[in-house]
Design an enzyme around this catalytic site. Sequence first.
Site, PDB file in Angstrom:
ATOM      1  N   GLU A 174       0.835  -1.210   0.000  1.00  0.00           N
ATOM      2  CA  GLU A 174       0.000   0.000   0.000  1.00  0.00           C
ATOM      3  C   GLU A 174       0.871   1.262   0.000  1.00  0.00           C
ATOM      4  O   GLU A 174       1.047   1.915   1.024  1.00  0.00           O
ATOM      5  CB  GLU A 174      -0.959   0.000   1.192  1.00  0.00           C
ATOM      6  CG  GLU A 174      -2.057  -1.030   1.058  1.00  0.00           C
ATOM      7  CD  GLU A 174      -3.138  -0.907   2.132  1.00  0.00           C
ATOM      8  OE1 GLU A 174      -4.310  -1.217   1.820  1.00  0.00           O
ATOM      9  OE2 GLU A 174      -2.814  -0.506   3.277  1.00  0.00           O
ATOM     10  N   GLU A 283      -6.071  -7.188  -1.480  1.00  0.00           N
ATOM     11  CA  GLU A 283      -6.619  -7.082  -0.129  1.00  0.00           C
ATOM     12  C   GLU A 283      -8.080  -6.670  -0.219  1.00  0.00           C
ATOM     13  O   GLU A 283      -8.420  -5.713  -0.917  1.00  0.00           O
ATOM     14  CB  GLU A 283      -5.872  -6.037   0.714  1.00  0.00           C
ATOM     15  CG  GLU A 283      -4.480  -6.434   1.154  1.00  0.00           C
ATOM     16  CD  GLU A 283      -3.903  -5.461   2.167  1.00  0.00           C
ATOM     17  OE1 GLU A 283      -4.679  -4.809   2.897  1.00  0.00           O
ATOM     18  OE2 GLU A 283      -2.668  -5.338   2.230  1.00  0.00           O
TER      19      GLU A 283
END
Length: 353
Positions: A174, A283
């Site tokens: 991320e 995710e």
Amino acid sequence: MRKKTAIFLFAALFAAHISSSCKKATVAVRSVNDTSFVKGADISWLPQMEATGYKFYNRNGVEEDCFKILKDHGINAIRLRTWVNPSDDKISGHCSAPETVAMAVRARQNGMKVMLDFHYSDSWADPGQQRKPLAWANLDFAGLKKALYDYTFDVMTQMKNAGIMPAWVQVGNEIPGGMLLPEGSTGNWPQLAQLLNAGYEAIKAVSPASKVVLHVDQGNNNQRFRLWFDNAVKNNVKFDVIGMSYYPWWLQGKPDYTLSIDDLGNNLNDMASRYGKEVMVVEVGGEDVQEQNTYDMLVAVINKVKAVQGNKGLGVMYWEPEGAKSWSRYSLSAWGDDGRPTKAMDAFSTKTN
């Protein structure tokens, strides 16, 4: 007569064209029985859960190995994070290279593919924190780039020596604002590009077939992705797959997934066509106590990824479905207080479009 013949000929040609176009349009949609589609789970907490005595039960209430329960729910791939010099903290520690390799071996023994997720930190790396490992804190940029390459190469080599060639490897976790801050900030794309490419080169040096993933959060936010990947391409960053997180629960106001699911689908298709890359939701998660809603959301996400044109949608991975709140205090697992998977996990074994 000639006029009628011409009309019939035109009609036949037009019908043939329509039929051909329809066939072409359906070719790009994955079959419901396509076993290559990734239905995965990040279960990096599992060794700690087992070490602290947590017991896993199947839907019938029989104690079983977590891997078997996941496999019986359709999971065919495992994602594992790895930290450089982690602590022993139950929640924010562990995930060392040896522990990650051991988990990868278990995944292989269960017939599952592996995704390796390099955080390049000693603990969590995400949009709110991209801290350098303590051992790298005082390195200059050249030293930082070398440390990243050497560490990546070493972990990949440990994987290879254990007989594991990860199908996918993330360079950073991320990273909308970059990684290894401040040197690897998106405020200095030329430097960030060098770090990302160092990771790419180290991975390919050990395992050329592993696909390198770059991972940005808010998969429903097309503007966020275009800005980030336009800069990546402009700075000659090397990568194979665009990875996304999708958590409606973490968006402002915690809106229901139905308000952003079409944005996710549009972004998946835009990324695939704009950059010519494969895409994956690496995710995803929904609230554990909203079992039906999370189930519905997962089915919708799987359908959106399967519908990406050109079969460029690789799959979907749930983040820590086994991380029951009674153990982790995490609200977005797919496990109940009874130690069993919730209905949400059935989404991975349900036939979808």
